[in-house]
Design a protein around this motif. Structure first.
Motif, mmCIF file in Angstrom:
data_model
loop_
_atom_site.group_PDB
_atom_site.id
_atom_site.type_symbol
_atom_site.label_atom_id
_atom_site.label_comp_id
_atom_site.label_asym_id
_atom_site.label_seq_id
_atom_site.Cartn_x
_atom_site.Cartn_y
_atom_site.Cartn_z
ATOM 1 N N CYS A 1 5.435 -27.907 16.266
ATOM 2 C CA CYS A 1 5.403 -27.256 15.008
ATOM 3 C C CYS A 1 6.227 -29.092 14.249
ATOM 4 O O CYS A 1 5.867 -29.502 13.386
ATOM 5 C CB CYS A 1 5.767 -26.204 14.682
ATOM 6 S SG CYS A 1 8.199 -26.352 15.062
ATOM 7 N N GLU A 2 7.115 -29.475 14.621
ATOM 8 C CA GLU A 2 7.976 -30.219 13.829
ATOM 9 C C GLU A 2 6.554 -31.924 13.496
ATOM 10 O O GLU A 2 6.656 -32.300 12.201
ATOM 11 C CB GLU A 2 8.626 -31.113 14.708
ATOM 12 C CG GLU A 2 10.301 -30.480 14.356
ATOM 13 C CD GLU A 2 10.151 -29.163 15.327
ATOM 14 O OE1 GLU A 2 9.511 -28.893 16.046
ATOM 15 O OE2 GLU A 2 10.685 -28.938 15.673
ATOM 16 N N CYS A 3 6.018 -32.196 14.746
ATOM 17 C CA CYS A 3 5.177 -32.776 14.014
ATOM 18 C C CYS A 3 4.047 -32.730 13.680
ATOM 19 O O CYS A 3 3.675 -33.723 12.900
ATOM 20 C CB CYS A 3 4.016 -32.864 15.729
ATOM 21 S SG CYS A 3 5.086 -33.621 17.469
ATOM 22 N N ILE A 4 3.167 -31.262 13.665
ATOM 23 C CA ILE A 4 2.159 -30.826 11.897
ATOM 24 C C ILE A 4 3.557 -30.926 10.933
ATOM 25 O O ILE A 4 2.822 -32.078 9.854
ATOM 26 C CB ILE A 4 2.047 -29.479 12.483
ATOM 27 C CG1 ILE A 4 1.096 -29.889 14.461
ATOM 28 C CG2 ILE A 4 1.222 -29.133 11.284
ATOM 29 C CD1 ILE A 4 0.548 -27.643 14.542
ATOM 30 N N ALA A 5 4.748 -30.708 11.156
ATOM 31 C CA ALA A 5 5.168 -30.765 9.495
ATOM 32 C C ALA A 5 5.450 -32.203 9.300
ATOM 33 O O ALA A 5 5.377 -32.160 8.042
ATOM 34 C CB ALA A 5 6.554 -29.823 9.837
ATOM 35 N N VAL A 6 5.375 -32.774 9.975
ATOM 36 C CA VAL A 6 5.694 -34.681 9.395
ATOM 37 C C VAL A 6 4.146 -34.970 9.395
ATOM 38 O O VAL A 6 4.340 -35.722 7.999
ATOM 39 C CB VAL A 6 6.524 -35.168 10.539
ATOM 40 C CG1 VAL A 6 6.156 -37.162 10.449
ATOM 41 C CG2 VAL A 6 8.060 -34.788 10.386
ATOM 42 N N TYR A 7 3.416 -34.567 9.742
ATOM 43 C CA TYR A 7 1.955 -35.245 9.636
ATOM 44 C C TYR A 7 1.247 -34.345 8.428
ATOM 45 O O TYR A 7 1.075 -35.633 7.477
ATOM 46 C CB TYR A 7 1.022 -34.815 10.516
ATOM 47 C CG TYR A 7 -0.245 -34.947 10.420
ATOM 48 C CD1 TYR A 7 -1.439 -36.183 10.676
ATOM 49 C CD2 TYR A 7 -1.414 -33.532 9.697
ATOM 50 C CE1 TYR A 7 -2.405 -36.066 9.975
ATOM 51 C CE2 TYR A 7 -2.396 -33.884 9.428
ATOM 52 C CZ TYR A 7 -2.972 -35.458 9.913
ATOM 53 O OH TYR A 7 -4.653 -35.494 9.555
ATOM 54 N N ASN A 8 1.376 -33.442 7.792
ATOM 55 C CA ASN A 8 1.497 -32.608 6.964
ATOM 56 C C ASN A 8 2.004 -33.055 5.020
ATOM 57 O O ASN A 8 1.502 -33.415 4.317
ATOM 58 C CB ASN A 8 1.778 -30.821 6.529
ATOM 59 C CG ASN A 8 0.716 -30.130 7.400
ATOM 60 O OD1 ASN A 8 -0.692 -30.858 7.674
ATOM 61 N ND2 ASN A 8 1.143 -28.889 7.563
ATOM 62 N N ALA A 9 2.886 -33.517 5.970
ATOM 63 C CA ALA A 9 3.889 -34.248 4.803
ATOM 64 C C ALA A 9 3.691 -35.469 4.271
ATOM 65 O O ALA A 9 3.298 -36.024 3.428
ATOM 66 C CB ALA A 9 5.613 -34.598 4.809
ATOM 67 N N LEU A 10 3.437 -36.353 5.044
ATOM 68 C CA LEU A 10 2.736 -37.661 5.336
ATOM 69 C C LEU A 10 1.257 -37.876 4.600
ATOM 70 O O LEU A 10 1.222 -37.894 3.561
ATOM 71 C CB LEU A 10 2.603 -38.303 6.551
ATOM 72 C CG LEU A 10 4.302 -38.598 6.993
ATOM 73 C CD1 LEU A 10 3.675 -38.975 8.651
ATOM 74 C CD2 LEU A 10 4.930 -39.955 6.493
ATOM 75 N N LEU A 11 0.413 -36.813 4.743
ATOM 76 C CA LEU A 11 -0.949 -36.635 3.827
ATOM 77 C C LEU A 11 -0.907 -36.264 2.570
ATOM 78 O O LEU A 11 -1.609 -36.378 1.989
ATOM 79 C CB LEU A 11 -1.404 -35.760 4.706
ATOM 80 C CG LEU A 11 -2.944 -35.726 4.772
ATOM 81 C CD1 LEU A 11 -3.425 -36.529 5.002
ATOM 82 C CD2 LEU A 11 -3.905 -34.331 5.426
ATOM 83 N N LEU A 12 0.096 -34.987 2.147
ATOM 84 C CA LEU A 12 0.499 -34.677 1.046
ATOM 85 C C LEU A 12 1.522 -35.858 0.133
ATOM 86 O O LEU A 12 1.012 -35.627 -1.200
ATOM 87 C CB LEU A 12 1.535 -33.702 1.124
ATOM 88 C CG LEU A 12 0.921 -32.376 1.014
ATOM 89 C CD1 LEU A 12 1.755 -31.028 1.379
ATOM 90 C CD2 LEU A 12 -0.703 -31.448 0.325
#
Length: 180
Positions: free
Chosen positions: A45-56
């Motif tokens: 979940c942390e990896c997905i959260a970081v990925y999504n934040a960078l994308l946004l």
């Protein structure tokens, strides 16, 4: 440890992911990716959260690269996910400077419309349950859009800010003002 990280990276690069934000870590192609001795489905979940934040934020990074970098901060060979105290370093490594907040009132005041933020919270009881990390963004003064809210949720959900802040929050990582 470096061999495991490299082996996982080679495995993860072979999996094609859908374009855009990731939701539902137990669903789809992302669930088969490896993280430490665990999987993204169970501990990512942390990896997905970081990925999504960078994308946004407008600075996209390929998901396998995010997972590979974050493996250096894994807890218990990855079975307990990523050390949530290191999320600020992970975001900074990829060019997103954040400030860590602890108190609900300060979190609410620091959120800026449409800017991504990471929220870390206990899923049940403090110190006696697992931790979940999500990427959120404020869509209006009272509503948050939450990405990867649950393992089996295929899209983002909207939740009232006051309701979300009632969760057992640990930290929020919010972009610093000079980047906005």
């Amino acid at each position: 440890m470096k061999r495991l990280s490299k082996k996982n990276y080679e495995h993860n690069k072979q999996i094609s992911l859908p374009e855009g934000l990731l939701n539902g870590q137990s669903l789809g192609a992302v669930s088969g990716m490896k993280y430490g001795r665990s999987t993204v489905s169970y501990s990512g979940c942390e990896c997905i959260a970081v990925y999504n934040a960078l994308l946004l934020h407008g600075t996209p990074v390929p998901f396998p690269d995010v997972v590979r970098y974050m493996e250096r901060f894994r807890v218990l060979f990855g079975f307990w996910g990523t050390n949530f105290l290191a999320l600020g370093w992970c975001l900074r490594h990829f060019g997103l400077r954040t400030k860590r907040y602890r108190f609900r009132r300060r979190i609410a005041a620091a959120l800026v419309l449409y800017q991504p933020a990471l929220m870390v919270y206990w899923t049940k009881h403090r110190f006696a349950s697992s931790v979940h990390t999500v990427c959120v963004r404020l869509t209006d003064a009272e509503t948050l859009e939450v990405f990867n809210a649950y393992n089996n949720c295929t899209g983002s959900i909207r939740e009232a800010l006051v309701n979300f802040l009632r969760k057992r929050l640990i930290f929020a990582y919010i972009p610093k003002a000079e980047q906005q």
